[in-house]
Design an enzyme around this catalytic site. Structure first.
Site, short mmCIF file in Angstrom:
data_model
loop_
_atom_site.label_atom_id
_atom_site.label_comp_id
_atom_site.label_asym_id
_atom_site.label_seq_id
_atom_site.Cartn_x
_atom_site.Cartn_y
_atom_site.Cartn_z
N GLU A 1 4.82 0.31 4.08
CA GLU A 1 5.49 1.12 3.10
C GLU A 1 6.72 0.84 2.84
O GLU A 1 7.88 1.63 3.18
CB GLU A 1 5.48 2.69 3.68
CG GLU A 1 4.10 3.11 3.72
CD GLU A 1 4.10 4.53 4.10
OE1 GLU A 1 3.05 5.15 4.15
OE2 GLU A 1 5.19 5.14 4.56
N GLU B 1 -3.82 4.38 5.59
CA GLU B 1 -3.27 5.67 6.11
C GLU B 1 -3.73 6.77 5.30
O GLU B 1 -3.58 6.64 3.98
CB GLU B 1 -1.83 5.73 6.38
CG GLU B 1 -1.20 5.01 7.34
CD GLU B 1 0.42 5.20 7.62
OE1 GLU B 1 0.65 6.34 7.02
OE2 GLU B 1 1.33 4.38 7.89
#
Length: 448
Positions: free
Chosen positions: A166, A353
């Site tokens: 991320e 995720e």
């Protein structure tokens, strides 16, 4: 009820991150990270909590691998702490740090679990931040060196490498709005960080390939944008295409560069950088929790979604349920996102995720009946199946998270785990969601 069966070879896993679970923050030569510093700064984390002990995974690896094996997972996505490998970010490797991950990988392989390490999940060596952090080119260059060290030691047993987790969060939350370490609020620095994170990815891919890595990729958290067309276009550029396009197409979006001219001239992009960033990858990691709804609001300052979003605000429609993070539950956003990536970029994906925070703890029977999380996982796993049916090439699903852990600025207040952790005793208790997920894995599917 309809039985949804996933393709043969579809991978089921769980995920964690080093600073969130390992603890042992000052043991065996580990250096200080920006999250150690940020957590020690008054007012930055919930009740001043830190990952100094976390889930004590550093000392409980055997127990945690046995837990994963009992769930039947195919793979485990974990992250490597750069400060354990190079305490100040440069120079020779710390042998004890490398040994820890070497043992972890060996134990996973012995348990029949495919290791999928992430090289960077936000714990930058503090020494680099002292020299400017991700807005500075040197950080990206040294990340390539770090990747070479770790790749040389572990690549013979690793299934898939993830370079960064991320980078949107690292750049915009770390340097844009200050919600994450290092806590800076400098939009120009945030955009320079975007580029140097992209560059770090490209350099790490080169290093890992040279070390014999079989599969290499990056984990992004694309924003599934909904709402007014122009607001969606702007935020899709700032949040998504600024990573998608250089990594997958070898260019930055012209509209993003133009939209952010009041912050920077983008002169940090040097000749040859885009070729370095645009390395072939094997699969794209996708983290998803909730869509983002957007609309124009003239006069509004820049939104938290990133620099260049003046006059746009986020909102949430009525009638939705929310997790303990305040995030709206809408699994259809995951289907739409995966189909969009397939259509626009043609790259295979893996859910790296997906999960939800709910506060449910042990009941009188000692069990954790987290029905809300079970419903969330069921809906989102079904949404992945819907994306596959619609033509998306999705290779696996990795639930966040294996266990409750240090949730960054939220400390230990938010629980994402499918396994409950009593932080006073470190006792692990699989929740009903873990039992549900274990059955999904065994069946390679679920009913809807």
């Amino acid at each position: 009820m309809t039985q949804l069966t996933f393709p043969q070879g579809f991978l089921w896993g769980t995920a964690t991150a080093s600073y969130q679970i390992e603890g042992a923050a000052t043991e065996d030569g580990r250096g200080q990270s920006i999250w150690d510093t940020f957590s020690a700064t008054p007012g930055k984390t919930w009740r001043g909590q830190s990952g100094a002990v976390a889930c004590d995974h550093y000392h409980r690896v055997d127990e945690d691998i046995a837990l994963m094996a009992s769930l039947g997972v195919d793979t485990y996505r974990f992250s490597i702490a750069w400060p354990r490998i190079q305490p100040d970010g440069t120079g020779p490797a710390n042998p004890k740090g490398l040994d820890f991950y070497d043992r972890l990988v060996d134990k996973l392989v012995a348990a029949g679990i495919k290791p999928m390490p992430t090289l960077y999940h936000w714990d930058l060596p503090q020494a680099f931040e002292d020299r400017g952090g991700w807005p500075v080119r040197e950080t990206a260059e040294r990340f390539g060196d770090y990747a070479a060290i770790v790749g040389a030691r572990l690549s013979d047993r690793v299934h898939t490498w993830w370079t960064l987790n991320e980078p949107w969060c690292s750049a915009y939350l770390g340097y844009g709005n200050g919600h994450h370490a290092p806590g800076r609020t400098e939009p120009a620095a945030a955009l320079a960080a975007v580029h140097h994170l992209n560059l770090a990815h490209g350099l790490a891919v080169q290093s890992l390939r040279a070390a014999g890595a079989e599969q290499v990729s990056i984990v992004l958290n694309p924003t599934q944008c909904r709402g007014e067309e122009e607001a969606v276009r702007v935020v899709d550029g700032i949040a998504n295409r600024v990573f998608f396009d250089p990594i997958l197409l070898g260019r930055y979006p012209a509209d993003v560069i133009e939209r952010t001219r009041h912050h920077t001239d983008w002169s940090f992009v040097q000749e040859g950088d885009l070729e370095t960033i645009n390395q072939p990858i094997d699969v794209l990691g996708v983290n998803y929790y909730s869509p983002t709804w957007l609309r124009a609001k003239p006069g509004e300052p820049e939104s938290d979604v990133g620099p260049g979003t003046i006059g746009i605000e986020t909102y949430t429609p009525e009638g939705l349920e929310f997790t303990d993070m305040g995030w709206a539950v809408d699994a259809t956003g995951l289907t739409d996102l995966l189909v969009r990536i397939q259509k626009d970029y043609g790259v295979p994906t893996m859910i790296t995720e997906n999960g939800a925070a709910y506060p449910t703890g042990p009941g009188e029977d000692g069990e954790v009946h987290d029905d809300e999380r079970v419903a969330y996982l069921r809906a989102h796993i079904a949404a992945v199946h819907d994306a596959i049916e619609a033509g998306a090439d999705v290779r696996g699903y990795t639930a966040w998270s294996l266990m409750d852990n240090f949730e960054w600025a939220f400390g230990y207040d938010k629980r994402f785990g499918i396994v409950h952790v009593d932080y006073a005793t470190q006792q692990r208790t699989p929740k009903d969601s873990a039992k549900f997920y274990s059955k999904v894995i065994a069946d390679n599917g679920l009913t809807r």
